[in-house]
Every structure is written in structure tokens, then in C-alpha cells.
Design a protein around this motif. Structure first.
Motif, PDB file in Angstrom:
ATOM      1  N   GLU A 187      22.209  -7.214 -24.598  1.00 18.80           N
ATOM      2  CA  GLU A 187      21.173  -7.802 -23.751  1.00 18.80           C
ATOM      3  C   GLU A 187      20.435  -6.718 -22.968  1.00 18.80           C
ATOM      4  O   GLU A 187      19.217  -6.749 -22.835  1.00 18.80           O
ATOM      5  CB  GLU A 187      21.802  -8.820 -22.802  1.00 18.80           C
ATOM      6  CG  GLU A 187      20.856  -9.404 -21.770  1.00 18.80           C
ATOM      7  CD  GLU A 187      19.894 -10.419 -22.356  1.00 18.80           C
ATOM      8  OE1 GLU A 187      18.915 -10.750 -21.670  1.00 18.80           O
ATOM      9  OE2 GLU A 187      20.130 -10.864 -23.492  1.00 18.80           O
ATOM     10  N   SER A 191      16.492  -5.657 -23.187  1.00 15.87           N
ATOM     11  CA  SER A 191      15.682  -5.681 -21.969  1.00 15.87           C
ATOM     12  C   SER A 191      14.966  -4.360 -21.733  1.00 15.87           C
ATOM     13  O   SER A 191      13.928  -4.337 -21.075  1.00 15.87           O
ATOM     14  CB  SER A 191      16.558  -6.030 -20.757  1.00 15.87           C
ATOM     15  OG  SER A 191      17.022  -7.362 -20.850  1.00 15.87           O
ATOM     16  N   PRO A 195      11.216  -5.921 -22.603  1.00 13.55           N
ATOM     17  CA  PRO A 195      11.555  -6.577 -21.336  1.00 13.55           C
ATOM     18  C   PRO A 195      10.927  -7.953 -21.161  1.00 13.55           C
ATOM     19  O   PRO A 195      11.428  -8.756 -20.382  1.00 13.55           O
ATOM     20  CB  PRO A 195      11.032  -5.593 -20.279  1.00 13.55           C
ATOM     21  CG  PRO A 195      10.005  -4.769 -20.991  1.00 13.55           C
ATOM     22  CD  PRO A 195      10.467  -4.674 -22.408  1.00 13.55           C
ATOM     23  N   PRO A 258      14.088 -11.700 -19.742  1.00 14.05           N
ATOM     24  CA  PRO A 258      15.269 -11.984 -20.559  1.00 14.05           C
ATOM     25  C   PRO A 258      15.408 -13.474 -20.801  1.00 14.05           C
ATOM     26  O   PRO A 258      15.027 -14.290 -19.964  1.00 14.05           O
ATOM     27  CB  PRO A 258      16.411 -11.436 -19.695  1.00 14.05           C
ATOM     28  CG  PRO A 258      15.775 -10.363 -18.870  1.00 14.05           C
ATOM     29  CD  PRO A 258      14.390 -10.877 -18.579  1.00 14.05           C
ATOM     30  N   ASP A 276      20.363  -6.171 -15.418  1.00 16.22           N
ATOM     31  CA  ASP A 276      19.410  -5.223 -15.965  1.00 16.22           C
ATOM     32  C   ASP A 276      19.898  -3.782 -15.898  1.00 16.22           C
ATOM     33  O   ASP A 276      19.169  -2.860 -16.237  1.00 16.22           O
ATOM     34  CB  ASP A 276      18.071  -5.340 -15.216  1.00 16.22           C
ATOM     35  CG  ASP A 276      17.419  -6.682 -15.466  1.00 16.22           C
ATOM     36  OD1 ASP A 276      17.593  -7.195 -16.590  1.00 16.22           O
ATOM     37  OD2 ASP A 276      16.765  -7.206 -14.554  1.00 16.22           O
TER      38      ASP A 276
END
Length: 314
Positions: A187, A191, A195, A258, A276
Motif C-alpha cells: 500500500e 501511495s 498517490p 489511497p 503513508d
């Protein structure tokens, strides 16, 4: 034959091979750089066609097993087609491209059932073997573009049940580097490079892509299970589903980010805490990751020495 309008012409999938790659990639970048209306910049719908699964999983399995299967499949296999449909923030189509990758069914790992399925859908494996784009070429050009990374005007990416699509995109962008070891790190990686992204499943949680097109009266252009056509249908369905009756958009630029927690739970189940940060992976930012991936490309090439899809044969 009758002349096509500009709008009809933009719905024609542009087939890209090694011999016209530079010309078509330049046209693709030009389309993504055009002034956009709608407030969120350019929107790209992504679809990949890949050679099946060599590590199977079942939705009822634990989330960790689902991600492990995704990682092992993406690490072992190479995409056959990368389809991208481009629109502005109001859904005005700017073009559709199908990047046909180098793939040799005689040497590259694959599921025989999947290859036969794709062959029946119209994919010409002989051309992919002789005229396909090297994965390194497409990854290098994407990585050097304004479409990925932490820039302020990064594109908005749309997928349909797109974890495998994003996985193969990450593989291209990192020079074939293996995917991260767990879903949390995956993830974070997405990102950094993409993003701003959404999945059509957030809006339309049930039904196949074709079923949803028929249900909502959205016409397919091109053949099903080819990347350009699937990307275009994904894009059209996204704008159809994200617009209230009367033409008012039900999302804005602040919606892009996300995937929603509920959507991630659909794939991974509860208990995953996404953030993040990238410190736990010791990569300060996307460009450090890219530099490390570039430095590792030789070892990746050696590890992939039996695959004809990444580098030209010696």
C-alpha cells in the motif's frame, strides 16, 4: 467508408508495439499534458492482461495468504498488455492506448488455460514474441514521466478490482524488483507512485466489468479481455457511476487518494493499519526507491535470466 468524428477517433484503441513505441508514447504523454477541465487533472484508467496465475488462492483464505499469492504471481509473471484510457476531469476522452508487451509463451511462465483464453479473445502471441515492447522500456519511460510519483500534478489512476493491475505497474516502475513482503508495504509503495487513485469497486461493488456495462447502458468499444478495451470501459463506467443524475459529479479532487478503508478490507480483511510512512522500509521517498531499483536491475536481470520479457536476448 464514412469519416469518423474526433470523438469516435479517440475511442479507437491505439495499438503500440516496439516499432512504434516512441511515437505512440510521445502521443500518450501529450494527451496527458493537455489542459484539463474538471478540477482534478488527467484521469487514467488502467487495465492489464497477464498470463494467469501460477499460485492460486481463494477469497475465503486469510488476507495474508491472498497478498502472498498476489506477490508470488506478480514476481514470477510478466504482463502481456497494458491498457490505458485517458480523460480529463469531466470525462472527456483524450485517447486509449494498448501497450503490447514482449511475451514468449514458449519460455515465459504462464497458465496454459489463461493463454488459450487470451488467444481466443484475439491476442496475437506470435506478434508479442517478435514485436512486443520490452518491460524495461515502458517502465523507464513511465518512471521518467509526470504521471507517477509525488509531484503536485500526479495523474489520477482508476482500476477495476485493480490490485493485480497495480502490482504489475509497480513491477514495471521498479525495474522488475520483487513486490514488498506484506500488504502494508505494498500500500505504501502504491501511495508513493500513484498517490491519487480510485477503484471502480468503491462505486460498483458487484458484477463483472461486462455485466456492469450492460446494467448501466455503457457500451464497450473493442474486444473484451483486451487491455485497451477493458481500460476504456472502466473509464466510462467510472464517470457514469460517479456522476449524479443531472450531470453533477459526486466526487472532487479531495476524494482521490489511497483506496477507501472499506475497499481495502474487501481484499485484505480487518486488522491492517495503513499509513503513508515509508520509514519502516528504509526508503526515504519514491526516488530513493527508484534509485535502489535501478542499482539492483542487474541482479534482477540475472534472477530473471530465463525470461525473455525483460531484456533483449544476448
Amino acid at each position: 467508408p464514412p469519416l469518423r468524428s474526433a470523438a469516435e477517433t479517440r475511442r479507437q484503441v491505439r495499438d503500440v508495439w516496439a516499432w512504434n513505441f516512441e511515437e505512440e508514447f510521445a502521443a500518450f504523454l501529450l494527451a496527458t499534458a493537455l489542459p484539463c477541465t474538471g478540477g482534478c487533472g488527467v484521469v487514467l484508467a488502467l487495465d492489464t492482461e497477464f498470463p494467469g496465475f501460477v499460485c492460486d488462492t481463494h477469497p475465503a483464505q486469510a488476507p495474508s495468504a491472498c497478498y502472498r499469492a498476489l506477490r508470488e504471481n506478480v514476481d514470477l509473471l510478466w504482463p502481456i498488455q497494458i491498457g490505458v484510457a485517458v480523460a480529463d476531469g469531466n470525462g472527456v476522452l483524450l485517447g486509449v492506448w494498448s501497450f503490447n508487451m514482449r511475451f514468449d509463451a514458449a519460455t515465459d511462465k504462464h497458465s496454459e488455460t489463461s493463454v488459450e483464453f487470451l488467444r481466443a479473445a484475439g491476442i496475437d502471441f506470435a506478434r508479442h514474441r517478435s514485436e512486443g515492447i520490452l518491460a524495461n522500456d515502458l517502465g523507464r519511460r513511465l518512471l521518467g514521466s509526470h504521471l507517477v510519483g509525488p509531484q503536485g500534478h500526479t495523474a489520477c489512476w482508476v482500476t477495476f478490482s485493480g490490485l493485480y493491475d497495480m502490482g504489475y505497474l509497480m513491477k514495471l516502475l521498479t525495474s522488475g524488483r520483487p513486490l514488498p513482503s506484506d500488504a502494508t508495504a505494498f500500500e505504501r509503495l502504491m501511495s508513493m507512485y500513484c498517490p491519487r487513485r480510485r477503484d471502480l469497486r468503491d462505486l460498483l461493488p458487484t458484477g463483472s466489468l461486462d455485466t456492469l456495462g450492460r446494467r448501466h447502458g455503457v457500451k464497450r468499444h473493442g474486444a473484451a479481455h483486451t487491455a485497451g478495451s477493458d481500460a476504456l470501459l472502466t473509464l466510462d463506467l467510472f464517470f457514469h457511476a460517479s456522476t449524479f443524475e443531472g450531470g453533477t459529479k459526486c466526487w472532487d479532487v479531495n476524494d482521490w487518494g489511497p483506496w477507501a478503508r472499506d475497499n481495502r478490507a474487501f481484499f485484505w480483511g480487518p486488522g491492517y493499519a495503513f499509513d503513508d510512512g515509508w520509514a519502516s522500509q528504509k526508503w526515504a521517498n519514491a526516488w530513493h526507491w527508484a534509485a535502489a531499483a535501478s542499482a539492483a536491475s542487474m541482479s534482477v536481470a540475472l534472477a530473471q535470466s530465463r525470461s525473455s520479457s525483460f531484456f533483449l536476448p544476448l
